[in-house]
Design an enzyme around this catalytic site. Structure first.
Site, PDB file in Angstrom:
ATOM      1  N   ARG A 186     -11.519   3.969  17.684  1.00  0.00           N
ATOM      2  CA  ARG A 186     -10.857   2.715  17.333  1.00  0.00           C
ATOM      3  C   ARG A 186     -11.922   1.640  17.444  1.00  0.00           C
ATOM      4  NH1 ARG A 186      -5.600   1.410  17.146  1.00  0.00           N
ATOM      5  NH2 ARG A 186      -4.794   3.060  18.475  1.00  0.00           N
ATOM      6  N   GLU A 195      -1.147   8.631   4.489  1.00  0.00           N
ATOM      7  CA  GLU A 195       0.104   8.307   5.159  1.00  0.00           C
ATOM      8  C   GLU A 195       1.262   8.925   4.367  1.00  0.00           C
ATOM      9  OE1 GLU A 195      -0.432   6.034   7.823  1.00  0.00           O
ATOM     10  OE2 GLU A 195       1.573   5.317   8.226  1.00  0.00           O
ATOM     11  N   GLU A 206      -6.647  -2.939   2.018  1.00  0.00           N
ATOM     12  CA  GLU A 206      -5.599  -1.991   1.616  1.00  0.00           C
ATOM     13  C   GLU A 206      -4.304  -2.409   2.291  1.00  0.00           C
ATOM     14  OE1 GLU A 206      -6.854   1.828   3.055  1.00  0.00           O
ATOM     15  OE2 GLU A 206      -8.690   1.785   1.877  1.00  0.00           O
ATOM     16  N   LYS A 241      -1.258  -1.839   4.795  1.00  0.00           N
ATOM     17  CA  LYS A 241      -1.028  -1.006   5.974  1.00  0.00           C
ATOM     18  C   LYS A 241       0.372  -0.411   5.847  1.00  0.00           C
ATOM     19  CE  LYS A 241      -1.187  -0.811  10.990  1.00  0.00           C
ATOM     20  NZ  LYS A 241      -0.031   0.062  11.158  1.00  0.00           N
ATOM     21  N   ARG A 284      -1.208  12.627  14.034  1.00  0.00           N
ATOM     22  CA  ARG A 284      -2.213  12.116  14.961  1.00  0.00           C
ATOM     23  C   ARG A 284      -2.204  12.856  16.277  1.00  0.00           C
ATOM     24  NH1 ARG A 284      -1.694   5.767  14.756  1.00  0.00           N
ATOM     25  NH2 ARG A 284      -2.529   5.951  16.838  1.00  0.00           N
ATOM     26  N   PHE A 327      -5.886   7.426   1.517  1.00  0.00           N
ATOM     27  CA  PHE A 327      -6.891   6.353   1.518  1.00  0.00           C
ATOM     28  C   PHE A 327      -8.285   6.820   1.900  1.00  0.00           C
ATOM     29  CE2 PHE A 327      -3.907   5.749   5.146  1.00  0.00           C
ATOM     30  CZ  PHE A 327      -4.708   6.195   6.179  1.00  0.00           C
ATOM     31  N   ARG A 386       1.014   8.887   9.679  1.00  0.00           N
ATOM     32  CA  ARG A 386      -0.383   9.192   9.373  1.00  0.00           C
ATOM     33  C   ARG A 386      -0.544  10.710   9.336  1.00  0.00           C
ATOM     34  NH1 ARG A 386      -5.248   6.449  11.011  1.00  0.00           N
ATOM     35  NH2 ARG A 386      -6.973   7.445   9.919  1.00  0.00           N
ATOM     36  N   LYS A 395      -6.617  -3.997  11.597  1.00  0.00           N
ATOM     37  CA  LYS A 395      -5.263  -4.047  11.052  1.00  0.00           C
ATOM     38  C   LYS A 395      -4.680  -5.420  11.321  1.00  0.00           C
ATOM     39  CE  LYS A 395      -3.560  -1.621  15.151  1.00  0.00           C
ATOM     40  NZ  LYS A 395      -2.922  -0.456  15.722  1.00  0.00           N
TER      41      LYS A 395
HETATM   42  P1  AMP Z   1      -1.273   1.822  14.870  1.00  0.00           P
HETATM   43  O1  AMP Z   1      -0.388   2.983  14.644  1.00  0.00           O
HETATM   44  O2  AMP Z   1      -0.524   0.556  15.133  1.00  0.00           O
HETATM   45  O3  AMP Z   1      -2.383   2.118  15.869  1.00  0.00           O
HETATM   46  O4  AMP Z   1      -2.016   1.485  13.505  1.00  0.00           O
HETATM   47  C1  AMP Z   1      -2.956   2.318  12.949  1.00  0.00           C
HETATM   48  C2  AMP Z   1      -2.230   3.158  11.954  1.00  0.00           C
HETATM   49  O5  AMP Z   1      -2.113   2.476  10.750  1.00  0.00           O
HETATM   50  C3  AMP Z   1      -2.917   4.379  11.552  1.00  0.00           C
HETATM   51  O6  AMP Z   1      -2.810   5.430  12.429  1.00  0.00           O
HETATM   52  C4  AMP Z   1      -2.215   4.711  10.261  1.00  0.00           C
HETATM   53  O7  AMP Z   1      -1.085   5.517  10.528  1.00  0.00           O
HETATM   54  C5  AMP Z   1      -1.737   3.419   9.780  1.00  0.00           C
HETATM   55  N1  AMP Z   1      -2.229   3.052   8.469  1.00  0.00           N
HETATM   56  C6  AMP Z   1      -1.376   2.546   7.561  1.00  0.00           C
HETATM   57  N2  AMP Z   1      -2.020   2.232   6.443  1.00  0.00           N
HETATM   58  C7  AMP Z   1      -3.325   2.547   6.612  1.00  0.00           C
HETATM   59  C8  AMP Z   1      -4.480   2.451   5.802  1.00  0.00           C
HETATM   60  N3  AMP Z   1      -4.433   1.928   4.570  1.00  0.00           N
HETATM   61  N4  AMP Z   1      -5.656   2.875   6.335  1.00  0.00           N
HETATM   62  C9  AMP Z   1      -5.716   3.378   7.590  1.00  0.00           C
HETATM   63  N5  AMP Z   1      -4.653   3.508   8.400  1.00  0.00           N
HETATM   64  C10 AMP Z   1      -3.466   3.095   7.930  1.00  0.00           C
END
Ligand code: AMP
Length: 590
Positions: A444, A304, A250, A252, A276, A345, A257, A450
């Site tokens: 996590r 998101e 998918e 990102k 979050r 998603f 979120r 990611k």
């Molecule tokens: P991070 O904020 O760097 O920890 O990255 C994880 C975040 O990616 C999640 O909390 C989501 O906000 C975001 N995210 C964006 N696109 C997606 C997706 N397709 N599936 C899950 N999380 C996603």
């Protein structure tokens, strides 16, 4: 006999004195067993470090400066003694115990019930002037050890090495229940106190889902390259030849979120969006609430929020959304200029069934049918100003609710291409998800990866601030920041670039409110503000207590959407350090 708060404080002290998890669990379980159910329920809640249950929206709203003020008044300590006390421990609770060492508690001894009552009053008291007498009464009635844990509980910094998951295990032990049953009930009810009662009365099976309290979010682990991503899945799935077929790709998204709760038949038009941080952010997105108010099936969705360009059907940069964050009222102009959509998603709950334990592939099938039924009703026509903005003569219709496209991974080349295309669409990178994986709230793990290939960034928390120079001499514009290392924070750098003047002005006001120690030019502050920082590389350095320093750190953005508990760790800093080319490490460590 009502339980004394002193007994609770002694339990905390015993918990902090051992690092052994099993010992901690046994201490908590036997303590709970001795108590009447309401006191056991409060004990479990307070041990987890929060004054109110998760479903309870109230907050104490007592900041570090108000607590320090109450402490100074109760202890009659001088400014210097306050600083010295704080510096000795780096913790206001421990300092409180020292400062009140000769204090004789007055009035009736504090009970757990008294603390609960005082918290109710604190939450409803408006402003520091109304809250101060309540805090003073509590501190005056406290033994030094009680003061320590009272302050810790109020500031949310228990440092007993007890996480909620350990409290859940202890509840299971205390009442001969299954840990899994306790955890499930906590997730469904969002209230540790209710779960203790159910466990004690052997009624855990009756726990039912309550909409409108947020479940934990499943999170992703970072990977640096396509090859690494595929290798990780190979390890995770144990499939050695072609694990890629099990992986879903998918985009990102770079938005906010949010977990959506709506469609409750008992409260038909109630729509809530949780960040979050588990905060209800619905008020900042009234158009999403409105669009989703007609949803007539109870659901919890994961997705998101994105600022949207309807003409090109792609996300606008995150900066377009930023002005909405924390806003309780959104002007008509803002609504017109920045359309937002909710890209979904995952589905976590639908029509009375919790779906977390279904594999992603099945959840996805469920989600697709849900969205196809409901998305059309969320369509709106883009406002005129927006169309002018994109020089488009005809108004455009777009649904507020959108399904995140997902495809099966076929090969490394396809992943490479998908990454490039995601970037072209204005998204941050790609997510890789194991289609057989369950939804694990708050975890996590490696089931979601990611892939963002730009320079590594870190989410850090500000621990110290300084006045800037030149035109920034009057504002707190230099920020020392830290990562997590177990229960503690370790500084890794200082940054002073990347924010706008307006953001710095806001942060200055914020840090004035949340100063712990004021050294004139430099202040230590409560660790509350999360920043995302970019940097050139990591070097070993004695400058900070982590032993590392980021080179050329720049602030990418303020991350009010991210809880401090989820910032990056020292282990991650070390991992980045070790992944750097040798040349860099050698060069920088000199
Ligand atoms: P991070 O904020 O760097 O920890 O990255 C994880 C975040 O990616 C999640 O909390 C989501 O906000 C975001 N995210 C964006 N696109 C997606 C997706 N397709 N599936 C899950 N999380 C996603």
């Amino acid at each position: 006999m009502p339980t004394r708060f002193l007994e609770f404080a002694e339990l905390c002290e015993a918990l902090a004195a051992t690092t052994k998890k099993l010992e901690k669990r046994a201490l908590i379980a036997s303590f709970l067993q001795r108590l009447a159910i309401p006191d056991a329920a409060l004990t479990a809640l307070y041990l987890s470090g929060t004054p109110f249950a998760e479903t309870d929206r109230r907050a104490l709203n007592v900041g570090g400066s108000l607590l320090s003020k109450a402490l100074a008044e109760a202890s009659h300590a001088s400014r210097d003694a306050m600083y010295a006390g704080y510096r000795r421990h780096g913790d206001l609770g421990a300092a409180a115990r020292d400062l009140l060492a000769d204090h004789n508690p007055s009035g009736s001894p504090l009970t757990l019930h008294d603390i609960q009552h005082a918290f109710d009053t604190l939450a409803s008291a408006r402003g520091p002037a109304a809250k101060l007498p309540i805090l003073l009464d509590l501190l005056n009635r406290s033994h030094p050890l009680e003061a320590k844990y009272l302050v810790k509980l109020i500031s949310g910094d228990m440092r007993t090495g007890v996480k909620q998951s350990l409290v859940e295990e202890a509840i299971a032990h205390a009442y001969s229940a299954e840990t899994a049953a306790v955890r499930r009930a906590v997730m469904l009810q969002g209230d540790l106190t209710a779960v203790v009662t159910m466990a004690a009365e052997a009624r855990l099976a009756q726990a039912s889902m309550k909409l409108f309290h947020p479940l934990g979010f499943m999170l992703a682990s970072p990977v640096e390259s396509v090859e690494k991503a595929i290798e990780r899945f190979r390890e995770e799935t144990g499939i050695s030849d072609s694990p890629v077929r099990r992986v879903v790709l998918e985009d990102k998204y770079d938005g906010i979120r949010a977990q959506l709760h709506c469609g409750d038949p008992a409260q038909p038009s109630r729509v809530e969006l949780f960040s979050r941080n588990r905060e209800d952010i619905g008020a900042s997105f009234p158009e999403l609430r409105e669009a989703l108010a007609h949803f007539d099936e109870p659901v919890i969705l994961d997705g998101e929020i994105l600022a949207w360009n309807p003409r090109e059907a792609r996300a606008l940069p995150f900066a377009a959304l930023q002005q909405r964050i924390g806003r309780k009222q959104v002007s008509a102009e803002m609504l017109e200029q920045t359309p937002v959509v909710y890209v979904v998603f995952d589905v976590l709950y639908h029509g009375g069934e919790l779906l977390l334990e279904l594999p992603l592939a099945e959840r996805r099938a469920h989600l697709e049918s849900l969205i196809s039924r409901h998305a059309p009703a969320t369509a709106v026509t883009s406002p005129r100003k927006q169309t002018l903005l994109f020089s488009e003569p005809a108004p455009l219709a777009f649904p507020r609710l959108q399904l995140a496209p997902a495809v099966h991974l076929e090969s490394a080349t396809q992943l490479d291409r998908a990454y490039a295309e995601a970037r072209e669409r204005g998204n941050e990178g790609v997510m890789l998800k194991d289609s057989a994986s369950l939804y694990e709230p708050g975890r996590r793990g490696l089931a979601w990866l990611k892939l963002k290939r730009e320079l590594a960034t870190l989410d850090v928390v500000v621990t110290g601030v300084e006045f800037g120079h030149g035109k920034r001499a009057g504002v707190l514009s230099d920020y020392t920041f830290a990562v997590r290392d177990g229960d503690t924070l370790k500084n890794v750098g200082k940054a002073y670039s990347g924010l706008t003047d307006a953001e710095i002005a806001d942060l200055t006001a914020f840090f004035h409110q949340h100063t712990l120690e004021d050294y004139g030019h430099f202040r230590t502050v409560e660790p509350l503000k999360v920043l995302e920082v970019a940097f050139n590389n990591v070097m070993r350095s004695g400058r900070h207590n982590s032993g590392f320093a980021l080179r050329f750190p720049r602030i990418l953005r303020i991350r009010d959407d991210k809880p401090v508990a989820e910032i990056d760790t020292l282990a991650r800093v070390e991992e980045i350090y070790n992944s750097q080319p040798e040349r860099l490490n050698e060069g920088e460590s000199k």
